[in-house]
Design an enzyme around this catalytic site. Sequence first.
Site, PDB file in Angstrom:
ATOM      1  N   HIS A   1      -7.458  58.804 -27.664  1.00 54.98           N
ATOM      2  CA  HIS A   1      -7.670  57.680 -26.752  1.00 54.98           C
ATOM      3  C   HIS A   1      -8.263  56.470 -27.468  1.00 54.98           C
ATOM      4  CE1 HIS A   1      -7.401  55.609 -23.041  1.00 54.98           C
ATOM      5  NE2 HIS A   1      -8.576  55.105 -23.307  1.00 54.98           N
TER       6      HIS A   1
ATOM      7  N   TYR B   1      -7.181  52.309 -28.122  1.00 55.05           N
ATOM      8  CA  TYR B   1      -8.066  51.139 -28.057  1.00 55.05           C
ATOM      9  C   TYR B   1      -8.156  50.430 -29.404  1.00 55.05           C
ATOM     10  CZ  TYR B   1      -9.269  51.503 -23.255  1.00 55.05           C
ATOM     11  OH  TYR B   1      -9.181  51.466 -21.895  1.00 55.05           O
TER      12      TYR B   1
ATOM     13  N   HIS C   1       4.492  53.953 -19.438  1.00 54.66           N
ATOM     14  CA  HIS C   1       3.131  53.380 -19.471  1.00 54.66           C
ATOM     15  C   HIS C   1       2.809  52.808 -20.852  1.00 54.66           C
ATOM     16  CE1 HIS C   1      -1.249  53.175 -19.482  1.00 54.66           C
ATOM     17  NE2 HIS C   1      -1.303  54.136 -20.397  1.00 54.66           N
ATOM     18  N   PHE C   2       3.078  53.594 -21.899  1.00 63.57           N
ATOM     19  CA  PHE C   2       2.610  53.066 -23.195  1.00 63.57           C
ATOM     20  C   PHE C   2       3.594  52.062 -23.799  1.00 63.57           C
ATOM     21  CE2 PHE C   2       4.087  57.334 -24.797  1.00 63.57           C
ATOM     22  CZ  PHE C   2       5.021  56.913 -25.728  1.00 63.57           C
TER      23      PHE C   2
ATOM     24  N   ARG D   1       9.378  63.832 -20.673  1.00 65.15           N
ATOM     25  CA  ARG D   1       9.341  62.958 -21.833  1.00 65.15           C
ATOM     26  C   ARG D   1       9.645  63.795 -23.077  1.00 65.15           C
ATOM     27  NH1 ARG D   1       2.982  62.022 -23.489  1.00 65.15           N
ATOM     28  NH2 ARG D   1       3.967  60.920 -25.191  1.00 65.15           N
TER      29      ARG D   1
HETATM   30 FE1  HAS Z   1      -3.032  54.847 -21.605  1.00 63.19          FE
HETATM   31  C1  HAS Z   1      -1.476  57.924 -21.953  1.00 63.19           C
HETATM   32  C2  HAS Z   1      -5.007  56.123 -19.135  1.00 63.19           C
HETATM   33  C3  HAS Z   1      -4.744  51.842 -21.402  1.00 63.19           C
HETATM   34  C4  HAS Z   1      -1.575  53.834 -24.546  1.00 63.19           C
HETATM   35  N1  HAS Z   1      -1.756  55.708 -22.976  1.00 63.19           N
HETATM   36  C5  HAS Z   1      -1.234  56.971 -22.932  1.00 63.19           C
HETATM   37  C6  HAS Z   1      -0.401  57.189 -24.085  1.00 63.19           C
HETATM   38  C7  HAS Z   1      -0.461  56.046 -24.844  1.00 63.19           C
HETATM   39  C8  HAS Z   1      -1.310  55.113 -24.119  1.00 63.19           C
HETATM   40  C9  HAS Z   1       0.204  55.818 -26.184  1.00 63.19           C
HETATM   41  O1  HAS Z   1      -5.723  58.876 -18.022  1.00 63.19           O
HETATM   42  C10 HAS Z   1       0.428  58.428 -24.374  1.00 63.19           C
HETATM   43  C11 HAS Z   1      -0.243  59.383 -25.319  1.00 63.19           C
HETATM   44  C12 HAS Z   1       0.659  60.578 -25.565  1.00 63.19           C
HETATM   45  O2  HAS Z   1       1.498  60.495 -26.466  1.00 63.19           O
HETATM   46  O3  HAS Z   1       0.544  61.563 -24.823  1.00 63.19           O
HETATM   47  N2  HAS Z   1      -4.558  54.113 -20.439  1.00 63.19           N
HETATM   48  C13 HAS Z   1      -5.212  54.790 -19.492  1.00 63.19           C
HETATM   49  C14 HAS Z   1      -6.210  53.929 -18.866  1.00 63.19           C
HETATM   50  C15 HAS Z   1      -6.121  52.714 -19.500  1.00 63.19           C
HETATM   51  C16 HAS Z   1      -5.096  52.844 -20.494  1.00 63.19           C
HETATM   52  C17 HAS Z   1      -7.139  54.286 -17.762  1.00 63.19           C
HETATM   53  N3  HAS Z   1      -3.131  53.162 -22.724  1.00 63.19           N
HETATM   54  C18 HAS Z   1      -3.903  52.056 -22.469  1.00 63.19           C
HETATM   55  C19 HAS Z   1      -3.711  51.082 -23.520  1.00 63.19           C
HETATM   56  C20 HAS Z   1      -2.826  51.643 -24.419  1.00 63.19           C
HETATM   57  C21 HAS Z   1      -2.468  52.951 -23.896  1.00 63.19           C
HETATM   58  C22 HAS Z   1      -4.397  49.751 -23.572  1.00 63.19           C
HETATM   59  C23 HAS Z   1      -2.277  51.125 -25.693  1.00 63.19           C
HETATM   60  C24 HAS Z   1      -2.586  49.983 -26.217  1.00 63.19           C
HETATM   61  N4  HAS Z   1      -3.184  56.656 -20.691  1.00 63.19           N
HETATM   62  C25 HAS Z   1      -4.078  56.976 -19.736  1.00 63.19           C
HETATM   63  C26 HAS Z   1      -3.944  58.411 -19.400  1.00 63.19           C
HETATM   64  C27 HAS Z   1      -2.948  58.923 -20.206  1.00 63.19           C
HETATM   65  C28 HAS Z   1      -2.485  57.799 -21.011  1.00 63.19           C
HETATM   66  C29 HAS Z   1      -4.704  59.188 -18.425  1.00 63.19           C
HETATM   67  C30 HAS Z   1      -2.455  60.378 -20.277  1.00 63.19           C
HETATM   68  C31 HAS Z   1      -1.298  60.606 -19.381  1.00 63.19           C
HETATM   69  C32 HAS Z   1      -0.809  62.035 -19.531  1.00 63.19           C
HETATM   70  O4  HAS Z   1      -0.967  62.800 -18.590  1.00 63.19           O
HETATM   71  O5  HAS Z   1      -0.283  62.392 -20.596  1.00 63.19           O
HETATM   72  C33 HAS Z   1      -7.002  51.504 -19.200  1.00 63.19           C
HETATM   73  O6  HAS Z   1      -7.719  51.165 -20.342  1.00 63.19           O
HETATM   74  C34 HAS Z   1      -6.278  50.326 -18.664  1.00 63.19           C
HETATM   75  C35 HAS Z   1      -7.237  49.191 -18.271  1.00 63.19           C
HETATM   76  C36 HAS Z   1      -6.509  47.899 -18.133  1.00 63.19           C
HETATM   77  C37 HAS Z   1      -6.612  47.048 -17.112  1.00 63.19           C
HETATM   78  C38 HAS Z   1      -5.773  45.778 -17.094  1.00 63.19           C
HETATM   79  C39 HAS Z   1      -6.595  44.498 -17.324  1.00 63.19           C
HETATM   80  C40 HAS Z   1      -5.680  43.318 -17.419  1.00 63.19           C
HETATM   81  C41 HAS Z   1      -5.790  42.298 -18.313  1.00 63.19           C
HETATM   82  C42 HAS Z   1      -4.725  41.207 -18.351  1.00 63.19           C
HETATM   83  C43 HAS Z   1      -5.127  40.010 -17.530  1.00 63.19           C
HETATM   84  C44 HAS Z   1      -4.005  39.018 -17.448  1.00 63.19           C
HETATM   85  C45 HAS Z   1      -4.146  37.670 -17.462  1.00 63.19           C
HETATM   86  C46 HAS Z   1      -2.973  36.786 -17.339  1.00 63.19           C
HETATM   87  C47 HAS Z   1      -5.460  37.009 -17.576  1.00 63.19           C
HETATM   88  C48 HAS Z   1      -7.505  47.297 -15.968  1.00 63.19           C
HETATM   89  C49 HAS Z   1      -6.908  42.214 -19.286  1.00 63.19           C
HETATM   90  C50 HAS Z   1      -2.695  36.589 -15.872  1.00 63.19           C
HETATM   91  C51 HAS Z   1      -2.244  35.221 -15.523  1.00 63.19           C
HETATM   92  C52 HAS Z   1      -1.576  34.947 -14.391  1.00 63.19           C
HETATM   93  C53 HAS Z   1      -1.094  33.543 -14.132  1.00 63.19           C
HETATM   94  C54 HAS Z   1      -1.273  35.978 -13.382  1.00 63.19           C
END
Ligand code: HAS
Length: 550
Positions: free
Chosen positions: A224, A228, A375-376, A440
Amino acid sequence: MSTVVKRSLSKSESKLVMAYMYVAFISLFIGATAGLLQTLERSGKFTLPSFISYYQILTVHGVILGLVLTTFFILGFMLSAQSKTTGGYNKTERLLAWTSFYVMLTGVIMATVMILMNEATVLYTFYAPLQAHVIFYIGLALVIVGSWIDGFVIFKRHARFRKENPGERTPLLSYMAVITMLMWQIASIGVAVTVVGQTIPWALGWVDGINVLLSRTLFWYFGHPLVYFWLLPAYMMWYAIMPKIIGGKIFSDSLARFTFILLLLFSIPVGFHHQLTEPGIDPFWKYIQVILTMVVVVPSMMTAFSLFATFEARGRELGARGLFGWVKKLPWKDARFFAPFVGMLFFIPGGAGGIINASNQMNQVIHNTIWVTGHFHLTAATSVMLTFFGIAYWLIPSLTGRQYTPAMNRLAILQTVLWAVGMTIMSTSMHWQGLLGAPRRSAYSEYLGNADTAAWGSYQIAQAVGGSILFIGMIVMLVIFINLAFFAPKGSTEYPVAKVNKLEAQPPKVFENWPLWIGLTLALVLFAYTIPLIDIIQNAPPGAKGFKLW
Ligand code: HAS
């Protein structure tokens, strides 16, 4: 009239950072080509030649993009950012950074050769009991050890800046690089322990068994924070470089530092959210780590808030009115802004998907389905990659002493659009197909004769279409990279670093209290992992105890 050629860093440091960039962009080509082949194979309409297996290609894709491209790009970028904002490295620091580069490169070559020889078809997670040639594991260990050397360079330079400039605010980008590398060092101890203590002895035949659950747990202790490690450099760009590109100021230097501290504390003790369906781990500890996962969402929410504030403040400065009037004032025609911004937009559904994944009951629905791949590809392959591309547009010419021309900027806008369209098609169909239960990491997601799987074929074709558009996007990116590295007109390109708002107070001194933050991080790790690890070791099945403790 002669053009003034000016690099953003000294010649020797530009050469150093460019070495990292060459490896990163060669990796992009190899890894993305493997990705295209995968989507074509999964579509059911194409078959790979008999001498290549789907899983071999999938291993190339995961290892080369997930581990090699990211690590080289990130370290190169962070070295450049720290050098730019602290005043450069000394001879020893440069020598160490080169050592790090060559150690990692040796490891990459060893691992890649083994994958190409079909001796390491174990995917990027190399889960036991899949077994690779020992050279593959040694190669990966070298990549990790090599990256640690760069970590020490970054720590050393930051400490030197503090010593040479007592009482002064440390540069934000240097501070963020320190946190990123601290997280990386603490997290990668897990993978180093499993590789050196478990997998290498097992691959050499010194022990006849392996504690599979222990090895997976140590992997995800690292896994994890690994994601990050990809995200934090993108956040560095969003917080400390993006404001300069749009002509504004950093919204809050202290808030940015605090966000990074929270990310350091909470990124590591959450690995169980990848193992929610695995037996052998006490549900209580899974529950604790799910709570900690929800906590680590908070700094990302703070980041979203901070970015909105930056954009809005700049828009209003330029005379925007109304609730969303500022959107129109953003520099949409500048790819240095446009590419990372589209990355941010994709992070909204990507982050929401992450929260779904982490929610225990919903995880039972999506785990091991192609939803996770969707997702990723939103988070890593879009939010992070588009930000890295956005960085490359100014970083490469600023290092090679060339100009970022309007023609390249137009191509970069096209690249962003291709990437966004390709990824929307591919990732959406992955999410949907995942909800219908398609696995997957399988070449065989074919129609199984029931109603749910009837639609799979069309989703797989959509994925191949999206994957093909992405492949074209990758080629466009390489054209831009090669142009900016070798052919663009000589000149100078700015290395944009945003300034802090003058009215903002100094960040609290406690932010630089490293023993405190390292101590708290370790305490959280010990809290989340000690009892479950003892449990996993003590209750391992007999065959898993080949190596006593391990
Ligand atoms: Fe994930 C599986 C939970 C973030 C990558 N994740 C993966 C895998 C990868 C990955 C590679 O809980 C697969 C691993 C494998 O091979 O098995 N992930 C999360 C959670 C977050 C999260 C809670 N993941 C990421 C990030 C990754 C990434 C970042 C790569 C860079 N993930 C999981 C879980 C799994 C998982 C389980 C396992 C699933 C399973 O069962 O196998 C959080 O950190 C996400 C928080 C993000 C936010 C979004 C904030 C938004 C922002 C943008 C703002 C936009 C603006 C522009 C300002 C809350 C900062 C807007 C402007 C306008 C005009 C509208």
